[in-house]
Scaffold this active site. Structure first.
Site, short mmCIF file in Angstrom:
data_model
loop_
_atom_site.label_atom_id
_atom_site.label_comp_id
_atom_site.label_asym_id
_atom_site.label_seq_id
_atom_site.Cartn_x
_atom_site.Cartn_y
_atom_site.Cartn_z
N ASP A 1 -48.70 71.40 28.48
CA ASP A 1 -49.82 70.49 28.26
C ASP A 1 -50.95 70.83 29.22
O ASP A 1 -51.14 72.00 29.54
CB ASP A 1 -49.32 69.04 28.42
CG ASP A 1 -50.04 68.06 27.53
OD1 ASP A 1 -51.22 67.78 27.81
OD2 ASP A 1 -49.44 67.56 26.55
N HIS B 1 -54.21 64.40 30.16
CA HIS B 1 -53.29 64.22 29.04
C HIS B 1 -51.84 64.53 29.43
O HIS B 1 -50.92 63.78 29.10
CB HIS B 1 -53.73 65.13 27.89
CG HIS B 1 -52.98 64.93 26.61
ND1 HIS B 1 -51.89 65.70 26.25
CD2 HIS B 1 -53.16 64.07 25.60
CE1 HIS B 1 -51.44 65.32 25.07
NE2 HIS B 1 -52.20 64.34 24.66
N SER C 1 -49.26 62.39 19.98
CA SER C 1 -49.01 62.98 21.29
C SER C 1 -48.20 62.06 22.18
O SER C 1 -47.48 62.51 23.06
CB SER C 1 -50.33 63.29 22.00
OG SER C 1 -50.90 64.48 21.57
N PRO D 1 -40.96 48.46 4.65
CA PRO D 1 -41.59 47.94 3.43
C PRO D 1 -42.03 49.12 2.56
O PRO D 1 -42.01 50.28 2.98
CB PRO D 1 -42.80 47.16 3.96
CG PRO D 1 -43.15 47.86 5.24
CD PRO D 1 -41.83 48.29 5.83
#
Length: 599
Positions: A160, A204, A409, A447
């Site tokens: 990353d 991040h 992510s 659902p």
């Protein structure tokens, strides 16, 4: 691409405070291809490199260069590198895991490179760019903790933007030693800035690492990660702008394989992706993740954040990103908790990408996990944290210790941490056995459809709960750790199946196995224990219709059908999908709108 942050509503709850307008396409980091994708290779050149190759034959400017990944018929040696350098190429990375090297080469030299008899293929080294406590309870993680499992002894490689291990939540149980046991940079850019960011200048990777293995020290455990005892291997491939390359990611994967025994690396987390220019069988990025899988490392990949992209009414289907399109890996979509700890309250995030995959029609995602409005570790001074300060959450020390983000992510490291718990419980599990166990035990009661209102788009989005949207269901760690069923230990026994359209019947059915793994040895369709109806729910089996008049749209919408299945009439089988064309990737506003603004 213009990015603006819309004002926060004063009455929004903390877990729904990450209100972004047209901004970074919530953190599935997208490798943006710059050219429209054709279906066929031109000689040894990948489809999206063909225009540059054509310019080489018609007077490209002397200074024009292109970044490429060159794959050879053997692991390239010095002589191969020297040949390329004599053509004016600069060596960027050695990528032995895919028998390749990454080069910056003059466009005019492409024909000579292609003429090298040892070269098998040449593809673009795509640019990577960031477009991009309820969780633990909803997924059954706390039950694993109660049984004494926290991921200790398991290494998770986070590929990353880096990890800021100064955060106290990443220390060991004594709060004295960092659990980030190794770090390496593949960007060649500074890992600090004048605003105080260290190691992770984008913000991040630290957030992802916290979801995998933060210990919640500064939040009284409220924001603990899934496996708070894991060791973290920091392989930095994204710079301060969230940018990197295919070759950087491939080199990091190769290093993870090399360090496997040193740090007991059993999991690779890839909260990133890009458009799909070719079949996964020809994509060096996919070949790299397969090498890790074959080496015994579970690879967990984000599905993408393009579920709101509707080309010709396709409603987000066919938008899975690479390398999440590879049938070996575990590909993860995102769910919303809606403020509840009950799995029954979870609904699909409208931005979560849907299958089947472009070109190969692999059934993806494999499962879904909570990924909306996730609170994890902040990286003060990093680009995201300084750009969006409203997303900070204060820790027990009074500082901005936590940050809120959404996207697939964030769902991906939830699964990676869960894999670490499974492997701590039973270290003998193979990657295929882990994948099969997670898919079989996933929560499957959904659902038929739900509707989400996205305020900043002033639109409703309808999500259907079919196997191309939620895969095998919602991650359930408790069920997985209580289950003892074992898929065959054969590499590839848990391949994601393919969806095949029969133009004579107008039906789409599932096909198991591929050329290297016989359908009879694949777990999904051959036995009572691992039958497809168990994996994908009672209404889906290996012979049932998975796409037809009612799912997910009717046969009158042929233009939508053709986006995914690849023919203007809806009767073809080739994947000439327009989803990953350059005009869509770069200009369609839906690509910049994925986020967590769903109430």
């Amino acid at each position: 691409m213009s990015q603006t942050l819309r004002p926060k509503s004063p009455n929004r709850g903390q877990r729904h405070s990450a209100a972004w307008g047209k901004r970074l396409t919530f953190m599935v980091l997208v490798l943006v291809a710059e050219a429209a994708f054709a279906q066929h290779w031109v000689g040894k050149f990948a489809p999206d490199l063909a225009p540059a190759a054509a310019r080489a034959n018609h007077g490209a400017s002397a200074g024009e260069t292109v970044n490429v990944i060159v794959q050879y018929n053997q692991v390239p040696k010095t002589v191969h590198e020297q040949r390329a350098q004599r053509l004016g190429a600069h060596l960027n990375h050695r990528l032995h895991v895919v028998k390749g090297i990454a080069l910056t080469i003059p466009v005019n030299s492409l024909p000579a490179l292609e003429a090298d008899p040892d070269v098998l293929s040449v593809s673009i080294d795509h640019t990577m760019k960031g477009l991009d406590d309820i969780t633990d309870t909803a997924t059954g993680v706390k039950a694993a903790w109660a049984s004494g499992y926290n991921g200790a002894g398991i290494g998770v490689a986070v590929i990353d933007s880096g990890i800021n291990d100064n955060h106290p939540d990443l220390l060991d149980s004594t709060q004295t030693t960092s659990r980030v046991v190794y770090r390496q940079d593949f960007t060649g850019t500074p890992n600090w800035n004048s605003k105080g960011a260290t190691y992770d200048t984008y913000g991040h990777g630290t957030h992802v690492a916290g979801i995998v293995g933060g210990n919640g020290y500064l939040s009284g455990g409220n924001y603990a990660g899934v496996a708070p005892g894991v060791s973290l291997i920091d392989l930095r491939v994204l710079d301060a702008n969230g940018s990197g390359t295919d070759s950087g990611v491939i080199a990091a994967i190769e290093q993870a394989i090399a360090l496997q025994s040193t740090y007991n690396i059993r999991v690779i987390n890839l909260s990133l992706g890009r458009g799909i220019p070719v079949s996964y069988t020809q994509d060096p990025l996919c070949q790299a993740v397969e090498s890790a899988w074959q080496a015994g490392i579970v690879v967990v990949v984000a599905a993408g954040n393009y579920g709101r992209l509707s080309v010709n009414g396709s409603n987000g289907f066919g938008t899975i990103t690479a390398p999440g399109n590879d049938p070996y890996v575990i590909t993860v979509g995102a769910m919303k908790s809606n403020g509840s700890t009950s799995p029954a309250a979870e609904t699909l995030a409208s931005y979560s990408s849907k299958g089947p995959t472009t070109y190969d029609h692999v059934v993806k995602p494999d499962l879904v996990a909570p990924g909306n409005a996730i609170v994890s570790l902040a990286a003060p001074g990093a680009t995201l944290d300084t750009t969006y300060p409203a997303e900070f959450i204060t820790g027990s020390d009074g500082n901005n210790d936590y940050f809120t983000l959404s996207g697939t992510s964030m769902a991906t490291p939830t699964v990676s941490g869960s894999v670490a718990l499974l492997l701590q419980q039973n270290s003998a599990l193979t990657p295929d056995q882990v994948k099969a166990r997670l898919m079989k035990t996933a929560y499957k009661v959904f659902p038929t459809s739900t509707v989400a209102w996205v305020p900043h788009l002033f639109m409703n989005f309808t999500s259907t709960y079919d196997l191309f949207s939620v895969g095998s269901g919602l991650l359930n760690v408790r069920n997985a750790m209580n289950n003892n069923d074992l898929a065959p230990p054969v590499v590839g026994s848990a391949l994601s199946p393919y969806a095949v359209y029969n133009q004579s019947t107008g039906r789409v059915t599932l096909v198991y196995g591929n050329g290297s793994v016989a359908a009879g040895s694949v777990v999904w369709g051959t036995s009572v224990v691992w039958g497809a109806s168990v994996v994908w729910g009672a209404t889906v089996s290996g012979t049932s219709v998975v796409w037809g008049a009612a799912l997910p749209w009717n046969s009158n919408l042929m233009s939508a059908f053709s986006v995914v299945w690849g023919a203007s009439t809806g009767t073809g089988t080739s994947a000439t999908s327009v989803v990953w064309g350059a005009s869509t990737l770069l200009n369609n506003s839906a690509l910049s709108d994925a986020g967590d603004d769903e109430q």
